[in-house]
Design a protein around this motif. Sequence first.
Motif, mmCIF file in Angstrom:
data_model
loop_
_atom_site.group_PDB
_atom_site.id
_atom_site.type_symbol
_atom_site.label_atom_id
_atom_site.label_comp_id
_atom_site.label_asym_id
_atom_site.label_seq_id
_atom_site.Cartn_x
_atom_site.Cartn_y
_atom_site.Cartn_z
ATOM 1 N N THR A 201 -2.810 94.006 -62.126
ATOM 2 C CA THR A 201 -4.270 94.682 -62.002
ATOM 3 C C THR A 201 -5.266 92.941 -62.099
ATOM 4 O OG1 THR A 201 -3.383 96.293 -63.074
ATOM 5 C CG2 THR A 201 -5.591 95.361 -63.557
ATOM 6 N N ARG B 184 -12.739 95.074 -64.239
ATOM 7 C CA ARG B 184 -11.380 94.730 -63.929
ATOM 8 C C ARG B 184 -10.611 96.090 -63.060
ATOM 9 N NH1 ARG B 184 -8.342 97.454 -69.185
ATOM 10 N NH2 ARG B 184 -8.634 95.114 -69.693
ATOM 11 N N SER B 185 -9.388 95.579 -61.727
ATOM 12 C CA SER B 185 -9.852 96.132 -60.480
ATOM 13 C C SER B 185 -8.023 96.002 -60.915
ATOM 14 C CB SER B 185 -10.085 94.784 -59.483
ATOM 15 O OG SER B 185 -9.753 95.226 -57.883
ATOM 16 N N TYR B 186 -7.906 97.628 -60.059
ATOM 17 C CA TYR B 186 -6.407 98.225 -59.932
ATOM 18 C C TYR B 186 -6.229 98.365 -58.729
ATOM 19 C CZ TYR B 186 -7.552 99.219 -65.388
ATOM 20 O OH TYR B 186 -7.618 99.540 -66.615
#
Length: 806
Positions: free
Chosen positions: A750, A757-759
């Motif tokens: 992540t 926030r980039s999953y």
Amino acid sequence: MRLFLPKCFLLVLAISFSLLAEAQLPGSINIDQLSDQQIAQLVQQYGLSGLSETELVAKAKEKGLSDADIAKLRARMQGLSGSPEVQKSGSPEKGKRKTVPYILPKQEPDYINGLVIYGSDIFTKENLSFEPNVNIPTPKNYVIGTGDELTIDIFGYSDKKQSLKVNTEGVIRYPNIGPIKLAGLTVEEARTKLTNTLAKIYPGLKAGNTNLQLSIGDIRSIQVNIIGEITRPGSYSLSSLSTIANALYAAGGPTVIGSYRNIELIRGGKTIATFDLYQYLLHGDLSNNKLLQDEDVIRIAPYTARVELRGAVKRKAVYELGANDKLQDVLQYAGGLADSANREFIRVSRFGKQEKEVFTVPMLQAASFVPQTGDKLYVDSVANIFKNRVSITGAVFYQGQYALNNTPTLKDLLAIAKPKEEAYKERAVVRRLGADYTPEMVGFNITDVLNGKFNLNLQREDSVHVYPYQEIKELFKVKVRGEVNRPDSFIYAKGMQVQDAILMAGGYKDGATQKLVEVARRVRDTSSAAETQRYAIILSVDLSKSENQPSLNTSLEPFDIISVRKAPGYKEQVSVSIEGEILYPGKYAIASNQERLSDLVKRAGGLKQGAYPEGAFLLRKTFEDLTANDTIILKNKLATLKSSFTDTTKAKAADSTLKDDMKIVGIRLNEVLTEKESLFDILLQDGDILKVPKKVETVQTFSGVYFPKKVVYRDGLGLRKVIRESGGIVPGGQKKRAYVVYPNGEVRATKSFLFVRSYPKIKPGSEVYVPVRTERKGMSTGEIVALTTGLGTLVTLLLTIRNLTQ
């Protein structure tokens, strides 16, 4: 006369019918209609009792009985086993007497202070009960009593045999004579009385042409009272042939304080015999073991004197003393002295009037020394010392112990022990104890002693040691390693050459080169005082040509190391494996070091329909240990692969890959197969394993979620949704550090930028891991003190340096 003839005729006719009936077979007999008495008579008539099952069937068939009748008869006989008729028919052979009931002996002998009381163990022997033999000829001194069965046999001109029992009045009733009193008479006296009495009706007894023989059939039981120091006192019913010893056994023998030597037989209020059990135990003498009579009393008195005997004797025990016993008698009771006994003296510990006393009795006085009750006798063993021993060990042919009087000097000892050829003759030693018992050592030259230049008088307990050469110097070896069949170290021999060592190592391997054999030689300069910078002397030897004589004749020295190299042009086959959803799975040899992943898939026929190339992964051997995370990921990948196998052998092979210390190499097989010169089309290495699974339609969650599970994959499935379907984050779970492991082994974490926030993306077969925060522990008191002390020391050191520089 007219009346007499018909009667005789009828009598003969009746006898004939009787014999005829007896001769006929009873095959027509109906067993079910016979009474119990008739069954018993039938069994007795045809001798069917006391037979085994096989014998009974054979005998019954011989008499004409059918198999069905035999089965019925056998059942009826079993039902009548307790009836008087059957008991009578199955009774012992006439003339054999009944024995007395068996009585169990003691369970274990008696002990005092850890020593067995001599004689008490005889009452624990089941096979030594002194049981009288009731089937022996009747003793002439046997006294007849009530209950005896007398067999009176008259033979000669007259022939008559009678068995009569003595009744409670002590008499027998003889036909045509009347009562005859025989109780209280011996057998011989009764025979004389019967001869005189029966002469009235048998005149031949006086004339001498008729004889009378009297014997005892079934003997009576007598009542004997056993009192005193006996294990089980009481009144015992015994055979009239029983003796004192038999009664003692029945009552369990004397108690712990009972006498084995003063056992009285009392009859009519008078002591008629005193039985000493030691006479039987020591000499086998039962002459005073009297026959018992009804109402006899056996009294066991307490012991008068006992001693304890320990030490080097054959039988350590507690012994009872006779009236005139001496110390020598006690030793004989014990079977004599042991082989290791000290034969000079015996130590005696005695209870005095107020204090204990100790006596040292010379062995010569054992015949006159009188022991007293309570004495403790101890026989010492010979001391573990030699008065005339010398010994020699080491490199001699006959090492061992020798008598000092036969080898008084060192030369005499060496002459008889004979040094070996490998003995180190320049120095040997004699070890001995000085006058103050401190160890001493005397060195000598073996050659000088044998030539008479030096000699030494030996002393008691001197020990000579001759050193072998192998014991005083390092064992010389050479080592062969590299491309040989049995690399190892070998004993060095003078004159050994390089090819000799290689042959001892089993010769060259297939890929070895003889052109460059290297010999590393130890630097053995012990005379120089300066340190050398060299570690070894390196020699290169060419053994490829037979005409190269200098190289072939290269001699070795101790501790040389011979290294045989592999030829540079020699290559062994290298194999890789491809498993899973592939057309021709298995092992493949690599043709060159330029063969790639795509080449392997082509050679294997390509992927099967349903294969999932995005989930394929490569396992490669590594010299590093697997970490815990590596192991978890690899196990998960193998589990995914195993789920696609229907063959259990393939599943076991997948498990075995964990044992080879292998790691996952992240590849993208879909790109390898679709794009030319793909970055992931890597070169293959020996032992590589390419695993191609089926497409997995689930996503697995691990670690920091409430319910780790498999979630069905569908379009639009994201990481947060996978976590929600697994119950959410547990306390301490770090969602922002979550990462995804794709089926091919790639890992995506992540990412965060500012507040965004980039999953990572979710693919079929992915594994989602949510780390859990570990609790941080504060510093302990000891750690704080250590840190403070260290800082204080550092500050003090810095201040000191500053003051010195100013």
